[in-house]
Design a protein around this motif. Structure first.
Motif, mmCIF file in Angstrom:
data_model
loop_
_atom_site.group_PDB
_atom_site.id
_atom_site.type_symbol
_atom_site.label_atom_id
_atom_site.label_comp_id
_atom_site.label_asym_id
_atom_site.label_seq_id
_atom_site.Cartn_x
_atom_site.Cartn_y
_atom_site.Cartn_z
ATOM 1 N N VAL A 17 76.962 17.908 38.234
ATOM 2 C CA VAL A 17 75.729 18.170 38.534
ATOM 3 C C VAL A 17 74.838 16.996 38.360
ATOM 4 O O VAL A 17 74.719 16.468 37.364
ATOM 5 C CB VAL A 17 75.121 19.368 37.966
ATOM 6 N N LEU A 18 74.438 16.546 39.429
ATOM 7 C CA LEU A 18 73.300 15.330 39.541
ATOM 8 C C LEU A 18 71.974 15.594 39.536
ATOM 9 O O LEU A 18 71.582 16.801 40.158
ATOM 10 C CB LEU A 18 73.565 14.210 40.408
ATOM 11 N N GLU A 19 71.183 15.067 38.953
ATOM 12 C CA GLU A 19 69.715 15.300 38.956
ATOM 13 C C GLU A 19 68.832 13.933 39.103
ATOM 14 O O GLU A 19 69.180 13.003 38.111
ATOM 15 C CB GLU A 19 69.218 15.985 37.648
ATOM 16 N N ILE A 20 67.575 14.013 39.762
ATOM 17 C CA ILE A 20 66.918 12.871 39.660
ATOM 18 C C ILE A 20 65.569 13.617 39.400
ATOM 19 O O ILE A 20 64.932 14.636 39.595
ATOM 20 C CB ILE A 20 66.557 12.073 41.169
ATOM 21 N N ILE A 21 64.690 12.899 38.491
ATOM 22 C CA ILE A 21 63.618 13.360 37.914
ATOM 23 C C ILE A 21 62.507 12.134 38.174
ATOM 24 O O ILE A 21 63.035 11.057 37.987
ATOM 25 C CB ILE A 21 63.434 13.901 36.602
ATOM 26 N N THR A 22 61.194 12.438 38.229
ATOM 27 C CA THR A 22 60.174 11.009 38.224
ATOM 28 C C THR A 22 59.509 11.057 36.960
ATOM 29 O O THR A 22 58.579 10.292 36.595
ATOM 30 C CB THR A 22 59.351 11.402 39.355
ATOM 31 N N ARG A 23 59.751 12.051 36.073
ATOM 32 C CA ARG A 23 58.950 12.225 34.820
ATOM 33 C C ARG A 23 59.927 12.739 33.765
ATOM 34 O O ARG A 23 60.474 13.767 34.020
ATOM 35 C CB ARG A 23 57.593 13.078 34.676
ATOM 36 N N GLU B 27 58.788 7.455 41.838
ATOM 37 C CA GLU B 27 58.301 8.428 43.017
ATOM 38 C C GLU B 27 58.700 7.935 44.530
ATOM 39 O O GLU B 27 59.303 8.643 45.025
ATOM 40 C CB GLU B 27 56.808 8.608 43.146
ATOM 41 N N SER B 28 58.584 6.607 44.645
ATOM 42 C CA SER B 28 59.154 5.775 45.748
ATOM 43 C C SER B 28 60.772 6.120 45.783
ATOM 44 O O SER B 28 61.209 6.168 47.192
ATOM 45 C CB SER B 28 58.547 4.590 46.115
ATOM 46 N N ASP B 29 61.421 5.870 44.805
ATOM 47 C CA ASP B 29 62.786 5.724 44.915
ATOM 48 C C ASP B 29 63.099 7.413 44.900
ATOM 49 O O ASP B 29 64.117 7.743 45.579
ATOM 50 C CB ASP B 29 63.312 5.261 43.421
ATOM 51 N N PHE B 30 62.346 8.204 44.560
ATOM 52 C CA PHE B 30 62.580 9.694 44.650
ATOM 53 C C PHE B 30 62.623 10.164 46.127
ATOM 54 O O PHE B 30 63.606 10.723 46.829
ATOM 55 C CB PHE B 30 61.757 10.708 43.957
ATOM 56 N N ASP B 31 61.563 9.509 46.879
ATOM 57 C CA ASP B 31 61.570 9.727 48.337
ATOM 58 C C ASP B 31 62.771 9.396 49.222
ATOM 59 O O ASP B 31 63.591 10.121 49.879
ATOM 60 C CB ASP B 31 60.217 9.239 48.892
ATOM 61 N N GLN B 32 63.321 8.098 48.697
ATOM 62 C CA GLN B 32 64.329 7.586 49.385
ATOM 63 C C GLN B 32 65.725 8.285 49.087
ATOM 64 O O GLN B 32 66.424 8.653 50.022
ATOM 65 C CB GLN B 32 64.588 6.048 48.979
ATOM 66 N N GLY C 234 71.118 4.298 45.840
ATOM 67 C CA GLY C 234 70.802 3.092 46.304
ATOM 68 C C GLY C 234 71.050 1.957 45.204
ATOM 69 O O GLY C 234 70.387 0.979 45.044
ATOM 70 N N LEU C 235 72.043 2.279 44.662
ATOM 71 C CA LEU C 235 72.635 1.258 43.562
ATOM 72 C C LEU C 235 73.517 0.224 44.253
ATOM 73 O O LEU C 235 74.033 0.399 45.059
ATOM 74 C CB LEU C 235 73.375 1.788 42.374
ATOM 75 N N GLY C 236 73.955 -0.848 43.386
ATOM 76 C CA GLY C 236 75.038 -1.598 43.964
ATOM 77 C C GLY C 236 76.348 -1.130 43.919
ATOM 78 O O GLY C 236 76.693 0.100 43.581
ATOM 79 N N ASN C 237 77.489 -1.755 44.741
ATOM 80 C CA ASN C 237 78.610 -1.283 44.813
ATOM 81 C C ASN C 237 79.170 -0.972 43.807
ATOM 82 O O ASN C 237 79.153 -1.957 42.762
ATOM 83 C CB ASN C 237 79.380 -2.167 45.788
ATOM 84 N N PRO C 238 80.326 -0.257 43.451
ATOM 85 C CA PRO C 238 80.926 -0.145 42.313
ATOM 86 C C PRO C 238 81.729 -1.275 41.952
ATOM 87 O O PRO C 238 82.302 -1.935 42.892
ATOM 88 C CB PRO C 238 81.994 1.414 42.598
ATOM 89 N N GLU C 239 82.132 -1.436 40.788
ATOM 90 C CA GLU C 239 82.880 -2.622 40.436
ATOM 91 C C GLU C 239 84.017 -2.161 39.560
ATOM 92 O O GLU C 239 84.020 -1.569 38.644
ATOM 93 C CB GLU C 239 82.073 -3.741 39.709
ATOM 94 N N ALA C 240 85.045 -2.878 39.938
ATOM 95 C CA ALA C 240 86.308 -2.426 39.104
ATOM 96 C C ALA C 240 86.240 -3.115 37.875
ATOM 97 O O ALA C 240 85.847 -4.239 37.545
ATOM 98 C CB ALA C 240 87.593 -2.850 40.082
ATOM 99 N N PHE C 241 86.666 -2.191 36.890
ATOM 100 C CA PHE C 241 86.739 -2.711 35.354
ATOM 101 C C PHE C 241 88.081 -2.117 34.993
ATOM 102 O O PHE C 241 87.849 -0.752 34.462
ATOM 103 C CB PHE C 241 85.424 -2.324 34.820
ATOM 104 N N GLY C 242 89.026 -2.580 34.624
ATOM 105 C CA GLY C 242 90.292 -2.096 34.338
ATOM 106 C C GLY C 242 90.772 -0.909 35.116
ATOM 107 O O GLY C 242 90.859 -1.087 36.501
ATOM 108 N N PRO C 243 90.932 0.245 34.532
ATOM 109 C CA PRO C 243 91.564 1.531 35.398
ATOM 110 C C PRO C 243 90.127 2.126 35.930
ATOM 111 O O PRO C 243 90.265 3.359 36.697
ATOM 112 C CB PRO C 243 92.010 2.344 34.446
ATOM 113 N N PHE C 244 88.971 1.709 35.668
ATOM 114 C CA PHE C 244 87.681 2.379 36.281
ATOM 115 C C PHE C 244 86.796 1.758 37.510
ATOM 116 O O PHE C 244 87.074 0.547 37.590
ATOM 117 C CB PHE C 244 86.464 2.249 34.986
ATOM 118 N N LEU C 245 86.129 2.307 38.006
ATOM 119 C CA LEU C 245 84.928 1.890 38.963
ATOM 120 C C LEU C 245 83.689 2.064 38.395
ATOM 121 O O LEU C 245 83.247 3.254 38.146
ATOM 122 C CB LEU C 245 85.173 2.537 40.327
ATOM 123 N N ALA C 246 83.045 1.297 37.999
ATOM 124 C CA ALA C 246 81.660 1.231 37.323
ATOM 125 C C ALA C 246 80.596 0.990 38.295
ATOM 126 O O ALA C 246 80.499 0.150 39.042
ATOM 127 C CB ALA C 246 81.584 0.018 36.280
#
Length: 127
Positions: free
Chosen positions: A115-121, A68-73, A27-39
């Motif tokens: 491997v991505l991970e979300i944690i609330t603590r 906690e609320s972001d985890f749910d989403q 739920g973050l903003g759109n990636p932005e181009a920065f040189g050869p990268f998408l940030a």
């Protein structure tokens, strides 16, 4: 002296696919181009700068501390996309989330196998 992580380069098969995937799931903003990268900018000012890799991708692990609320989403978006997920990094507990340190956590993979991970603590912060 104080040092803060500012950015890291994430090597992937397709930077557009992986950067957009992460931004949408978290739920973050759109990636932005920065040189050869998408940030992809995180809430604490650290960016993940996606770069196309022309060889095999070596999977890395990226963990995100969320409310906690972001985890749910976020967890809802993982399930809506029918992505495989696990309660542990070894993938021994599929279709579960963990309750480490009195919070919640879950692991899944991005399109390049990171491997991505979300944690609330934060680890070590609870009982």
């Amino acid at each position: 002296m104080s040092a803060e992580l500012n950015h890291t380069i994430v090597r992937v098969r397709d930077k557009r696919e992986s950067a957009q995937f992460l931004a949408e799931i978290l739920g973050l903003g759109n990636p932005e181009a920065f040189g050869p990268f998408l940030a992809v900018q995180t809430g604490n000012g650290v960016s993940l700068d996606f770069a196309d890799d022309h060889g095999p991708v070596s999977p890395q692990h990226y963990a995100f501390l969320v409310s906690e609320s972001d985890f749910d989403q976020i967890f809802g978006r993982i399930r809506d996309r029918r992505l495989p997920y696990w309660a542990d990094p070894g993938k021994h507990r599929p279709d579960e989330f963990n309750t480490n340190d009195g919070g919640r956590g879950v692991y899944w993979e991005d399109p390049s196998g990171h491997v991505l991970e979300i944690i609330t603590r934060p680890y070590g912060s609870g009982t």
